[in-house]
Design an enzyme around this catalytic site. Structure first.
Site, PDB file in Angstrom:
ATOM      1  N   MET B   1       0.851  -1.186   0.000  1.00  0.00           N
ATOM      2  CA  MET B   1       0.000   0.000   0.000  1.00  0.00           C
ATOM      3  C   MET B   1       0.886   1.234   0.000  1.00  0.00           C
ATOM      4  O   MET B   1       1.572   1.502   0.974  1.00  0.00           O
ATOM      5  CB  MET B   1      -0.900  -0.022   1.238  1.00  0.00           C
ATOM      6  N   VAL B   5      -4.247   6.140  -4.242  1.00  0.00           N
ATOM      7  CA  VAL B   5      -5.628   5.695  -4.340  1.00  0.00           C
ATOM      8  C   VAL B   5      -5.724   4.252  -4.846  1.00  0.00           C
ATOM      9  O   VAL B   5      -6.583   3.479  -4.400  1.00  0.00           O
ATOM     10  CB  VAL B   5      -6.461   6.686  -5.206  1.00  0.00           C
ATOM     11  N   LEU B  26       5.991  -0.081   1.881  1.00  0.00           N
ATOM     12  CA  LEU B  26       7.444  -0.138   1.808  1.00  0.00           C
ATOM     13  C   LEU B  26       8.016   1.251   2.061  1.00  0.00           C
ATOM     14  O   LEU B  26       7.668   2.198   1.366  1.00  0.00           O
ATOM     15  CB  LEU B  26       7.870  -0.617   0.426  1.00  0.00           C
ATOM     16  N   CYS B  94      12.292  -2.245  -9.330  1.00  0.00           N
ATOM     17  CA  CYS B  94      11.602  -2.239  -8.042  1.00  0.00           C
ATOM     18  C   CYS B  94      10.554  -3.351  -8.003  1.00  0.00           C
ATOM     19  O   CYS B  94      10.489  -4.124  -7.056  1.00  0.00           O
ATOM     20  CB  CYS B  94      10.968  -0.873  -7.804  1.00  0.00           C
ATOM     21  N   GLY B 118      -1.770  -2.740  -6.555  1.00  0.00           N
ATOM     22  CA  GLY B 118      -2.606  -1.778  -7.278  1.00  0.00           C
ATOM     23  C   GLY B 118      -2.194  -1.594  -8.726  1.00  0.00           C
ATOM     24  O   GLY B 118      -2.575  -0.608  -9.351  1.00  0.00           O
ATOM     25  N   CYS B 191       9.885   7.985  -7.857  1.00  0.00           N
ATOM     26  CA  CYS B 191       9.524   8.273  -6.471  1.00  0.00           C
ATOM     27  C   CYS B 191      10.696   8.775  -5.640  1.00  0.00           C
ATOM     28  O   CYS B 191      10.534   9.630  -4.783  1.00  0.00           O
ATOM     29  CB  CYS B 191       8.887   7.046  -5.813  1.00  0.00           C
TER      30      CYS B 191
END
Lengths: 366, 360
Positions: B1, B5, B26, B94, B118, B191
């Site tokens: 998670m 969203v 993570l 990743c 997701g 990220c």
């Protein structure tokens, strides 16, 4: 079946503390007010102060209430530092380490106890020092030789602040006899509500406040006292009899004997409620999660506010770096049921069986 | 998670269906350090959001410290890849390591039956095993980024968003589930470089990739200078400092000699694309076969012929029409919606200037 085994993070609230806190919450007055309601609030405040003083061998006038252990240590360091170089134990809690950034680290021995020889030579060479030491370690429960350390400090004209947050209520503590300038305790680690702690001063020590405010706490800590939390702290201090906590030793020992795994600081004198035990080859994170899902609330390393399970520097300082990633902390609360070892060992055995099976499974796939 | 969203809705839908859901977030890098704000918490807002969502859903939730693993497996590889003259795709690394290798292992250790994410992709069960397919929403499809997922990992994975018609539908689900992240904007950048200054990070980790050098044409003639090979990718026309109408594009990167090699735009596409580190989601093909391929994330699949040489573990993809291919990017083979396999594009154009370059 769920068992709370993370007392060193926070102790469950004691019923005496709950009653005292709720009663204090009902009082309308401010302890600083001159009227009858103010006096009633002040009576609660001073009762709590007397109880804390009695538990830790101090005089009530030398007890300064704070928001908790972290603030108590920060207040001590800020007040005692005054140009002194600061020496701090290698396995101290961040509450102390962060209060004294730039301090020199004092090594610990392989069993986790402070290296007194290193302390002696550090004190002998250099300017007057302020020494910051924990009485007992939060992760391993290892009890440091603070009486000996205090004697060394006296001999070399150094000041000593003790972080007694984990030791308080679990082993007998006498602030005056220990010979420290200041000693920090935390209410919720005694089974009181979160939000109150105290700094206990050597008789006669004057302290400059971090926050002056309205001059509360004899000018040593401004701001209206958090009366419900402080009343709970007082009641918890009175109830937290180290003699009762000795009951936990055999339960802890039964867990360690049942596991048969490496225990950090096993050779040292330890708090009766704490065990830092490694399962070599299994990550501490996986163990904490697996045990949580089985209802066993334990922890690993120091809890970070982000919630992540971080690797602990404490074991590395003890030369147990290779165990650091696989060690969990089981810390028994004051209300541990007598059959806790049995339940914990069953959950741990189930976890080990699954990890072993998974190991074999992935080896087969490779 | 992630705290976004998509994964939040996944957790919500599965919890609603009655599964015992365990949330895992993570922690991949020190957020405070990444945004270069002193005193900022190591955990970013996203981690707080994930914890709030899990709390709202009433599911167990854990923040997993994967900073060192991510640094070694993803960030270092990202910088090394640039230093090799490639254009890396860290999201694939990743997914390949931190997510599908490690999280699947953890989930199994915890006795879980599946790992749900997701990602916008579909997984369909067939007698021959599970298949990876493109998401229903072509605009959101992330199957390209999942090419390195092994068949065993795919068997354990679930992608509940794969059939969502579009992102708006996912946001509607988030609203219905009462999730505060329903209106949260999509993440954009890589990220771990929140401000998009990836070049600073590469320069710090691999200073060699940031050293200036020459821009040469394929005959070795010096046309200009550049500020580090890591700033360039094959096919790029901007940032060369050459006149706008020169029509020159980056043809290849020669990090050993700190050279950016350029060629006229029409000379950039290649007829054959060598692909390494191949992961097959079908039985490894014995004979050349027809398929479609994507050579970067944002493009329509092209018709190709693929040849797999098991002995050398090399895949050679021959597009019907020459394509621009940047080493380090993924080459993913599709049959219709289905992902057949994929790997990382290797340099197809040897440093051609080596032989012809005039002696210094």
């Amino acid at each position: 079946m769920s068992l709370y085994l993370d007392a060193n993070a926070t102790e469950p609230l004691r019923p005496e503390a709950r009653d005292a806190a709720i009663a204090a919450m009902e009082l309308p007055g401010n302890p600083s007010s001159v009227h009858a309601d103010g006096r009633a609030a002040r009576r609660v405040l001073e009762t709590a102060r007397a109880r804390v003083a009695a538990r830790f061998g101090a005089s009530p006038r030398d007890v300064v209430f704070t928001s908790g252990g972290t603030e108590a240590s920060a207040l001590a360091v800020a007040s005692l530092r005054r140009g002194r170089r600061v020496l701090v134990g290698a396995t101290e809690h961040p509450a102390v380490l962060r209060a004294a950034e730039g301090a020199a680290l004092l090594p610990v021995l392989a069993d986790g106890t402070l290296d007194l020889e290193a302390l002696g030579s550090a004190l002998a060479n250099g300017d007057p020092a302020l020494v910051l030491l924990m009485v007992a370690n939060n992760e391993t429960g290892v009890i440091h030789p603070v009486t000996e350390a205090a004697a060394l400090c006296r001999r070399h004209g150094a000041l000593l602040h003790l972080d007694a947050v984990q030791a308080a209520g679990r082993i007998p503590l006498d602030a005056v006899a220990l010979g420290a300038e200041t000693m920090a305790i935390s209410g919720h680690k005694l089974g009181g509500p979160k939000g109150a702690g105290a700094l206990i001063l050597r008789p006669g020590l004057e302290l400059a406040p971090l926050v002056a405010g309205g001059g509360q706490e004899r000018g040593r800590r401004g701001g209206t006292e958090a009366l419900p939390a402080i009343a709970g702290l007082g009641a918890a201090a009175e109830a937290a009899d180290p003699a009762a906590s000795a009951r936990l030793g055999p339960i802890r020992d039964a867990i360690e004997a049942g596991l048969g795994l490496p225990v950090a600081g096993a050779g040292a004198s330890r708090l009766p409620n704490t065990s830092c035990v490694a399962l070599p080859g299994a990550s501490a994170e996986t163990q904490v999660i697996a045990l949580d899902l089985a209802g066993m609330r334990v922890s690993a390393g120091a809890a970070c506010s982000s919630g992540k399970v971080a690797r602990s520097p404490v074991l590395a300082a003890m030369g147990l770096g290779e165990l650091a990633g696989s060690a969990i902390r089981v810390s028994l609360p004051w209300n541990t049921p007598d059959d806790a070892a049995e339940h914990f060992l069953a959950a741990h055995a189930a976890m080990r069986a699954r990890l072993r099976a998974e190991d074999r499974g992935s080896a087969g796939q490779g | 998670m992630s705290g976004g969203v998509d994964s939040s809705v996944v957790a919500g839908l599965l919890a609603e269906q009655g599964h015992e859901v365990i949330g895992a977030t993570l922690q991949l890098y020190d957020h405070g350090a990444a945004v270069q704000k002193k005193g900022a918490c190591c955990a970013g807002q996203d981690i707080h959001d994930a914890r709030d969502v899990a709390d709202r859903l009433g599911i167990a939730h854990y923040v997993l410290d994967r900073e060192s693993r991510f640094r070694d497996a993803v960030i270092a590889d990202f910088a090394d890849s640039y230093a090799r003259g490639e254009t890396p795709i860290p999201c694939v690394r990743c997914n390949q390591t931190v997510k599908f290798q490690d999280l699947v292992a953890l989930a199994r250790e915890l006795g879980c039956e599946a790992l749900a994410t997701g990602h916008y992709a579909r997984r369909t069960d067939r007698p021959g095993g599970p298949e990876l397919r493109r998401a229903a929403d072509p605009a959101r499809d992330q199957s390209y980024f999942l090419f390195a997922t092994t068949r065993a990992q795919l068997a354990f994975a679930r992608f509940p968003l794969g059939d969502m018609p579009d992102k708006a539908a996912v946001r509607r689900e988030a609203v219905r589930l009462g999730l505060a992240v329903a209106e949260k904007p999509d993440s954009q950048d890589i990220c771990f470089v929140p401000q998009g200054h990836y070049h600073d990070l590469v320069a710090k980790l691999r200073p060699d990739a940031a050293e200036e050098g020459e821009i040469v044409d394929e005959s070795g003639r010096v046309l200009g200078r550049h500020q580090g090979v890591a700033r360039y990718t094959v096919g790029q026309g901007r940032g060369l400092g050459l006149s706008r109408d020169s029509g020159m594009r980056v043809a290849s990167l020669d990090p050993a000699r700190r050279r950016v090699v350029v060629a006229p735009a029409r000379a950039i596409p290649v007829a054959e694309v060598p692909v390494g580190e191949v992961n097959w989601l079908i039985d490894p093909p014995q004979a050349p076969f027809r398929a479609e391929a994507k050579f970067r994330a944002r493009e329509v699949p092209q018709p190709v012929t693929a040849r797999w040489d098991a002995a050398s573990a090399r895949l050679v993809v021959t597009p019907d029409v020459p394509v621009i291919s940047a080493p380090g990017q993924g080459c993913v083979l599709y049959e219709g919606d289905r992902v057949l396999g994929g790997g990382f594009i290797r340099a197809s154009r040897a440093a051609t200037v080596d032989a012809e370059a005039p002696a210094a």
